[in-house]
Design an enzyme around this catalytic site. Structure first.
Site, PDB file in Angstrom:
ATOM      1  N   GLY A  22      -6.108   1.149 -10.180  1.00  0.00           N
ATOM      2  CA  GLY A  22      -5.105   0.536  -9.005  1.00  0.00           C
ATOM      3  C   GLY A  22      -5.412   1.220  -7.795  1.00  0.00           C
TER       4      GLY A  22
ATOM      5  CG  ASN B  51      -6.732  -2.630  -4.615  1.00  0.00           C
ATOM      6  OD1 ASN B  51      -6.437  -2.567  -5.883  1.00  0.00           O
ATOM      7  ND2 ASN B  51      -6.204  -3.325  -3.809  1.00  0.00           N
ATOM      8  CB  SER B  52      -3.861  -1.273  -1.665  1.00  0.00           C
ATOM      9  OG  SER B  52      -2.957  -1.482  -3.091  1.00  0.00           O
ATOM     10  N   GLY B  53      -2.780   1.586  -1.196  1.00  0.00           N
ATOM     11  CA  GLY B  53      -1.551   2.714  -1.298  1.00  0.00           C
ATOM     12  C   GLY B  53      -2.075   4.038  -1.892  1.00  0.00           C
ATOM     13  CB  ILE B  54      -0.562   6.384  -4.252  1.00  0.00           C
ATOM     14  CG1 ILE B  54       0.886   6.489  -3.158  1.00  0.00           C
ATOM     15  CG2 ILE B  54      -0.688   7.706  -4.976  1.00  0.00           C
ATOM     16  CD1 ILE B  54       2.212   6.764  -4.398  1.00  0.00           C
ATOM     17  N   GLY B  55      -3.046   5.091  -4.607  1.00  0.00           N
ATOM     18  CA  GLY B  55      -4.511   5.299  -5.308  1.00  0.00           C
ATOM     19  C   GLY B  55      -5.643   5.065  -4.365  1.00  0.00           C
TER      20      GLY B  55
ATOM     21  CB  SER C  10       8.632   6.760 -10.638  1.00  0.00           C
ATOM     22  OG  SER C  10       9.909   6.620  -9.706  1.00  0.00           O
TER      23      SER C  10
ATOM     24  CE1 TYR D  14       7.286   1.526 -11.009  1.00  0.00           C
ATOM     25  CE2 TYR D  14       9.231   2.488 -10.738  1.00  0.00           C
ATOM     26  CZ  TYR D  14       7.656   2.342 -10.466  1.00  0.00           C
ATOM     27  OH  TYR D  14       7.281   3.323  -9.839  1.00  0.00           O
TER      28      TYR D  14
END
Length: 354
Positions: A128, A130-134, A257, A290
């Site tokens: 994951g 390609n964006s955000g934290i990753g 989380s 989640y």
């Protein structure tokens, strides 16, 4: 004063300012020395203070040492596309004394934490990413020399992320591979493709996740939040466990989380209820699904560490922060609205929509 005047050292006001004819230089490893162009000599001690100095830390982000065609050391600023013979670290020299470790807080970026680390002999795999934290994780490791593999379900957006990082540093070793955690078949195929590269694996970051999305089943007949956030990663680690052990010391990092605290997996009798992991549509609530998946992340990471740490593979679960703006909430308009209101007060990420 007469002696200073005779030596030509009264032309400067500052104690640290060099007299005429002197120049400050640095060695490859950051030690400062002084060159006298009039007398054609060099020395380690400052000509006025007699002190020895060294550069504080490593080269700033975006800078690199290279050798020009004459064999002289030059410094390349990849961000501003310029070169110089002046070591940029000389702006932050310290006396030859021990430097206290830097303290980090909520405003510290990944690049700051990795400053000075060399990962050129490491292979890092991030799901994951390609964006955000990753993406920020991949970018930080790649800009510090690691061979980084982006494992993403959308190959075109992952390739765009690769291009963005390579635009920052043309020597970045980074590539994208297709891995859809919502398909156990895809996870197995990815693992086989990775093994075919004959690469070691020093760090596996289980980052990919979905949140607040409508109920749906994967092609494996499982609730999608549970499979993407947990089960897909569980299978991925199992498939690559032999590579991790051969690459020891290695590490698995599971991005969990704090929301794992707001649920449990027990039934009314206090026993684990596996039916809670992949609920039916009537029993489904997106946030609860989640939270349960993130609780599974914690339990998995702890047990994985117990089993693999004797073999040189550690496992850690990490909470990335309460006020972190990413695109994980995009499936629910209410969460998107709330995060948009909170965005000015959060640490932002580079986003590439998935």
């Amino acid at each position: 004063m007469a002696a200073l005047k005779y030596a030509g050292m009264d032309d400067t006001d500052s104690e640290d300012e060099l007299p005429p004819g002197w120049e400050e230089r640095s060695t490859k490893d950051g030690w400062v020395y002084y060159a006298n162009h009039d007398e054609m000599k060099t020395q380690w001690e400052h000509p006025k203070t007699g002190k020895k100095k060294r550069c504080a830390g490593d080269l700033p982000y975006g800078w690199e040492q290279e050798i020009d065609e004459k064999g002289q050391m030059i410094y390349v600023d990849h961000i501003n596309k310029r070169t110089t013979y002046f070591d940029p670290r000389q702006a932050f020299t310290v006396e030859d004394v021990l430097v206290k470790p830097k303290r980090y807080d909520g405003n510290t970026s990944a690049l700051e934490i990795l400053q000075g680390r060399d990962f050129s002999d490491r292979v890092v795999l991030i799901t994951g990413s390609n964006s955000g934290i990753g993406f920020e994780t991949a970018r930080s490791f790649a800009l510090h020399g690691a061979h980084v593999i982006l494992a993403c379900r959308n190959l075109s957006r992952a390739s765009k992320a690769v291009s963005l990082i390579q635009q920052e540093w043309h020597k970045a070793r980074i590539e994208a591979m297709m891995c859809n955690l919502a398909s156990l078949r895809s996870v197995r195929e990815f693992a086989e493709s990775f093994k075919a590269k004959k690469l070691p694996l020093h760090m596996l970051v289980c980052n990919a996740a979905v949140c607040t999305q409508p109920w749906s089943l994967t092609e494996d007949g499982l609730e999608s939040t549970f499979q993407i956030c947990h089960l897909g990663h569980f299978l991925l680690v199992q498939c690559l466990q032999d590579v991790l052990r051969r690459s020891a010391p290695a590490r698995v990092v599971v991005v969990s989380s704090e929301s794992h605290r707001f649920t449990d997996l027990l039934d009314s009798c206090g026993k684990v209820d596996l039916a809670l992991l992949s609920p039916s549509k009537n029993d489904y609530w997106s946030m609860l699904a989640y939270n349960r998946a993130k609780l599974c992340n914690i339990l998995f990471s702890n047990e994985l560490h117990r089993r693999l740490s004797p073999h040189g593979v550690t496992s850690n679960a990490v909470h990335p922060g309460n006020m972190m703006y990413t695109s994980i909430h995009r499936s629910w308009w209410l969460m998107t609205f709330l995060f948009t209101l909170a965005r000015p007060f959060t640490k932002s990420m580079c986003l590439i929509s998935d």
